[in-house]
Design an enzyme around this catalytic site. Structure first.
Site, mmCIF file in Angstrom:
data_model
loop_
_atom_site.group_PDB
_atom_site.id
_atom_site.type_symbol
_atom_site.label_atom_id
_atom_site.label_comp_id
_atom_site.label_asym_id
_atom_site.label_seq_id
_atom_site.Cartn_x
_atom_site.Cartn_y
_atom_site.Cartn_z
ATOM 1 N N THR A 1 0.932 -1.331 0.063
ATOM 2 C CA THR A 1 -0.004 0.061 -0.075
ATOM 3 C C THR A 1 0.907 1.157 -0.020
ATOM 4 O O THR A 1 1.778 1.510 0.856
ATOM 5 C CB THR A 1 -1.028 0.017 1.138
ATOM 6 O OG1 THR A 1 -1.681 -1.306 1.329
ATOM 7 C CG2 THR A 1 -1.802 1.200 1.450
ATOM 8 N N CYS A 91 33.057 13.406 1.062
ATOM 9 C CA CYS A 91 32.701 12.748 2.664
ATOM 10 C C CYS A 91 33.610 11.853 2.705
ATOM 11 O O CYS A 91 34.422 11.341 1.680
ATOM 12 C CB CYS A 91 31.218 12.073 2.414
ATOM 13 S SG CYS A 91 30.005 13.227 2.380
#
Length: 156
Positions: A1, A91
């Site tokens: 859903t 990073c």
């Protein structure tokens, strides 16, 4: 859903971001320019990494030219000053002790490539934050330079 509430929330967040994007970019460019000017004026040997104007609004990476050119030794002093920073162009990765391969590919020698200090600002960065960074960087750079001077052998 499908999570309809989350989808609707994301849509609203994107709508708000788009409405504020131009003003936020202008604000961050002003902060970035203050940061760049402060670093270049206050830290001997520092230089801007990349084009002055063709960059993201909140990014001000610089090359630091002190104590062998390496930026990583600055990080503890910046942390003491309340600043989170990263040495390099992206990073952290498992090769953080090596020069940036990106900067080496751009033609920087390994010593200068280790001098990259990545400085980023965001939505909640303020002018006092920039001033705090500049103060912490000035202190950290001075300490490093003093330590490097003490470590040099005396020439007679």
């Amino acid at each position: 859903t499908e999570n309809v509430a989350a989808i609707a929330g994301l849509g609203k967040a994107a709508e708000l971001a788009e409405a504020e994007m131009r003003d936020e970019a202008v604000r961050q460019v002003a902060l970035r320019e203050a940061l760049i000017e402060g670093v270049l004026a206050g830290v001997p040997g520092a230089s801007l990494l990349g084009d002055r104007w063709r960059r993201l609004p909140g990014r001000g990476p610089v090359l630091w030219g002190g104590a062998g050119g390496a930026a990583p030794p600055l990080l503890p002093g910046l942390a003491e000053g309340g600043v989170a920073a990263w040495a390099g162009t992206a990073c952290p990765d498992r090769h953080a002790d090596r020069p940036s391969h990106v900067l080496e590919a751009m033609g920087f020698d390994p010593v200068r490539a280790r001098g990259a200090l990545r400085v980023s600002m965001g939505r909640f960065t303020t002018q006092p934050d920039v001033e705090s960074f500049l103060a912490a960087l000035s202190v950290a750079a001075a300490r490093l330079r003093a330590g490097a001077a003490l470590a040099r052998p005396l020439i007679r």
